[in-house]
Design a protein around this motif. Sequence first.
Motif, PDB file in Angstrom:
ATOM      1  N   ALA A  46       0.830  -1.204   0.000  1.00  0.00           N
ATOM      2  CA  ALA A  46       0.000   0.000   0.000  1.00  0.00           C
ATOM      3  C   ALA A  46       0.868   1.259   0.000  1.00  0.00           C
ATOM      4  O   ALA A  46       0.574   2.238  -0.713  1.00  0.00           O
ATOM      5  CB  ALA A  46      -0.936  -0.005   1.203  1.00  0.00           C
ATOM      6  N   VAL A  47       1.947   1.236   0.798  1.00  0.00           N
ATOM      7  CA  VAL A  47       2.861   2.388   0.818  1.00  0.00           C
ATOM      8  C   VAL A  47       3.534   2.555  -0.540  1.00  0.00           C
ATOM      9  O   VAL A  47       3.684   3.681  -1.057  1.00  0.00           O
ATOM     10  CB  VAL A  47       3.902   2.224   1.935  1.00  0.00           C
ATOM     11  N   ALA A  48       3.936   1.433  -1.153  1.00  0.00           N
ATOM     12  CA  ALA A  48       4.551   1.504  -2.480  1.00  0.00           C
ATOM     13  C   ALA A  48       3.571   2.054  -3.507  1.00  0.00           C
ATOM     14  O   ALA A  48       3.950   2.858  -4.392  1.00  0.00           O
ATOM     15  CB  ALA A  48       5.036   0.113  -2.895  1.00  0.00           C
ATOM     16  N   ALA A  49       2.308   1.668  -3.411  1.00  0.00           N
ATOM     17  CA  ALA A  49       1.298   2.191  -4.323  1.00  0.00           C
ATOM     18  C   ALA A  49       1.103   3.690  -4.128  1.00  0.00           C
ATOM     19  O   ALA A  49       0.925   4.442  -5.091  1.00  0.00           O
ATOM     20  CB  ALA A  49      -0.014   1.449  -4.119  1.00  0.00           C
ATOM     21  N   GLN A  50       1.146   4.135  -2.867  1.00  0.00           N
ATOM     22  CA  GLN A  50       1.023   5.565  -2.596  1.00  0.00           C
ATOM     23  C   GLN A  50       2.204   6.345  -3.176  1.00  0.00           C
ATOM     24  O   GLN A  50       2.038   7.455  -3.710  1.00  0.00           O
ATOM     25  CB  GLN A  50       0.927   5.798  -1.086  1.00  0.00           C
ATOM     26  N   MET A  51       3.385   5.757  -3.095  1.00  0.00           N
ATOM     27  CA  MET A  51       4.563   6.408  -3.681  1.00  0.00           C
ATOM     28  C   MET A  51       4.448   6.467  -5.201  1.00  0.00           C
ATOM     29  O   MET A  51       4.847   7.450  -5.833  1.00  0.00           O
ATOM     30  CB  MET A  51       5.826   5.659  -3.268  1.00  0.00           C
ATOM     31  N   LEU A  52       3.892   5.414  -5.814  1.00  0.00           N
ATOM     32  CA  LEU A  52       3.683   5.421  -7.265  1.00  0.00           C
ATOM     33  C   LEU A  52       2.710   6.523  -7.669  1.00  0.00           C
ATOM     34  O   LEU A  52       2.923   7.221  -8.680  1.00  0.00           O
ATOM     35  CB  LEU A  52       3.168   4.055  -7.712  1.00  0.00           C
ATOM     36  N   ILE A  53       1.659   6.701  -6.893  1.00  0.00           N
ATOM     37  CA  ILE A  53       0.706   7.782  -7.160  1.00  0.00           C
ATOM     38  C   ILE A  53       1.406   9.138  -7.079  1.00  0.00           C
ATOM     39  O   ILE A  53       1.189  10.037  -7.910  1.00  0.00           O
ATOM     40  CB  ILE A  53      -0.474   7.716  -6.169  1.00  0.00           C
ATOM     41  N   ALA A  54       2.296   9.286  -6.088  1.00  0.00           N
ATOM     42  CA  ALA A  54       2.997  10.563  -5.918  1.00  0.00           C
ATOM     43  C   ALA A  54       3.898  10.871  -7.115  1.00  0.00           C
ATOM     44  O   ALA A  54       4.030  12.044  -7.527  1.00  0.00           O
ATOM     45  CB  ALA A  54       3.814  10.528  -4.637  1.00  0.00           C
ATOM     46  N   THR A  62       6.469  16.615  -2.695  1.00  0.00           N
ATOM     47  CA  THR A  62       5.428  17.609  -2.404  1.00  0.00           C
ATOM     48  C   THR A  62       4.895  17.393  -0.986  1.00  0.00           C
ATOM     49  O   THR A  62       4.813  16.257  -0.505  1.00  0.00           O
ATOM     50  CB  THR A  62       4.273  17.491  -3.404  1.00  0.00           C
ATOM     51  N   PRO A  63       4.562  18.454  -0.271  1.00  0.00           N
ATOM     52  CA  PRO A  63       4.066  18.314   1.112  1.00  0.00           C
ATOM     53  C   PRO A  63       2.853  17.388   1.223  1.00  0.00           C
ATOM     54  O   PRO A  63       2.742  16.610   2.178  1.00  0.00           O
ATOM     55  CB  PRO A  63       3.720  19.752   1.516  1.00  0.00           C
ATOM     56  N   SER A  67       3.037  13.864   3.352  1.00  0.00           N
ATOM     57  CA  SER A  67       2.159  13.641   4.503  1.00  0.00           C
ATOM     58  C   SER A  67       1.315  12.377   4.319  1.00  0.00           C
ATOM     59  O   SER A  67       1.089  11.619   5.276  1.00  0.00           O
ATOM     60  CB  SER A  67       1.261  14.861   4.715  1.00  0.00           C
ATOM     61  N   GLN A  68       0.843  12.134   3.092  1.00  0.00           N
ATOM     62  CA  GLN A  68       0.043  10.923   2.843  1.00  0.00           C
ATOM     63  C   GLN A  68       0.878   9.653   3.005  1.00  0.00           C
ATOM     64  O   GLN A  68       0.424   8.670   3.587  1.00  0.00           O
ATOM     65  CB  GLN A  68      -0.569  10.994   1.439  1.00  0.00           C
TER      66      GLN A  68
END
Length: 314
Positions: A46-54, A62-63, A67-68
């Motif tokens: 899930a964290v890796a997916a969030q990083m991919l979105i970023a 980006t702030p 934070s996410q």
Amino acid sequence: MGAGRVPVVDIHSLPDVHLGPLLVIAPALTASLAGPRLTALVGALAVAAQMLIAVFHGGLTTPNHLSQITALTLLSALVVFVCHVRERRSRELTRARSVAETAQLVLLRPPRRRTGPLRVAWLYLAAEDETRIRGDLFAIARSDRGTRVIIGDVRGKGLAAIGEASMVLGAFREGAHRFDSLPELAAGLEDVADTEHDPGEHFITALLLDIPDHDTQVEMINCGHPPPLLLHDGQVTVLHARRPVPPLGMCELPAPSHRADPFTFEDGDTLLLYTDGVTEARSPQGAFYPSPSAPPPRPRPDPRPCSATSTATC
């Protein structure tokens, strides 16, 4: 929408639409179905997916994305920790249940189905799985002229109740052969059950029976226990003690002399002993168990159908 589709939808959404926080659902749901290792793996994904979105929405620095990612990492770690604690407590509870069941079975050893001229059946049912260690006690011993029976209940639960019940049962099995009369046996049990600490807080309700092999007159001493039931010719009689005695452990030593109550127990009769688990039992709707003095549909020679009691002997 599945958690695996969240990154795809978020990447193709408008820049102002942020679906990344929904990724926390994945480790949360995994924790409810699996262990901490699989939960940690799903959390990392899930964290890796969030990083991919970023990466596709402005970059990792980006702030908003920082934070996410930080929040998702902390929440995933918290979910893994809670899952680990839950699994450890589950293992401890399983071990405690195993010890409880072993201790209870050692204490309540099933009697023989045939003891002298008597046919015997018994049943022990715990109200809840978490309360299997209780102070119920039951034993049968042969004497020179008949059979002696004890059924009782120690105040309280847990290992302390098991210890007191074991002590009383040991004294009963030894005293059933040593004492000639039932009052002497009751006095011996009173000596064992007496506690100097917390007087009045530790006591044992007990019912003692002396059933001769070649006589219909049975002797009974009731020390604060629910009265037994006698089934004779289809009629149920509640055998209340004419000379009631306080529970064991509540009398100051030397204990007062006990006097037995006689009653007639003929061939074909059924004698039912039980603990307060029957009188206090309730249905899922909260209604109390029907009065145990209600007669059965029909008399049966086999005592094993007496299945509604916590502990029974017939």
